[in-house]
Design a protein around this motif. Sequence first.
Motif, PDB file in Angstrom:
ATOM      1  N   ASP A 148     -26.096  35.711 -11.147  1.00 48.94           N
ATOM      2  CA  ASP A 148     -26.925  36.748 -11.767  1.00 48.94           C
ATOM      3  C   ASP A 148     -26.154  38.053 -11.944  1.00 48.94           C
ATOM      4  OD1 ASP A 148     -29.021  34.972 -11.911  1.00 48.94           O
ATOM      5  OD2 ASP A 148     -30.030  35.731 -10.106  1.00 48.94           O
ATOM      6  N   SER A 149     -25.342  38.412 -10.963  1.00 49.52           N
ATOM      7  CA  SER A 149     -24.529  39.636 -11.061  1.00 49.52           C
ATOM      8  C   SER A 149     -23.512  39.528 -12.190  1.00 49.52           C
ATOM      9  CB  SER A 149     -23.790  39.898  -9.745  1.00 49.52           C
ATOM     10  OG  SER A 149     -24.701  40.152  -8.719  1.00 49.52           O
ATOM     11  N   GLU A 192     -25.282  39.969 -15.499  1.00 52.46           N
ATOM     12  CA  GLU A 192     -25.606  41.384 -15.718  1.00 52.46           C
ATOM     13  C   GLU A 192     -24.364  42.174 -16.117  1.00 52.46           C
ATOM     14  OE1 GLU A 192     -28.527  42.862 -16.150  1.00 52.46           O
ATOM     15  OE2 GLU A 192     -29.214  40.800 -15.990  1.00 52.46           O
ATOM     16  N   ARG A 240     -23.777  41.498 -19.727  1.00 54.87           N
ATOM     17  CA  ARG A 240     -24.755  42.258 -20.519  1.00 54.87           C
ATOM     18  C   ARG A 240     -24.371  43.732 -20.580  1.00 54.87           C
ATOM     19  NH1 ARG A 240     -30.811  40.327 -19.398  1.00 54.87           N
ATOM     20  NH2 ARG A 240     -31.072  41.799 -21.085  1.00 54.87           N
TER      21      ARG A 240
END
Length: 98
Positions: free
Chosen positions: A70-71, A74, A77
């Motif tokens: 998830d990190s 992100e 992104r």
Amino acid sequence: MLTTPSQIHWAHCADDTAVLDLRSGQWQMLSGTGTRIWDAIMLRGGVEGLAEEIAVPANLDLAATRHAVDSYVERLRAMGLLVEAGPRMRRRWWGRRR
């Protein structure tokens, strides 16, 4: 669902992935798990289930692996390499019907 903005182009180079942002002219090289994350997003539109695919065979901590995936997403992104996919527009036919 995640996708790349129109100014992002990418290609596989051996075991790595080269990502080019045409607006900034910057290249990013993804390797190892980074390439695996990128491929999952390009094929599936997200990383659902990817942490399990990585953690279980390697006997890694699942929660830590989920957090790392998830990190990484992100971070991609934040660099502008990934965006949320908008709704698909219906194609309009402007010509006359026969």
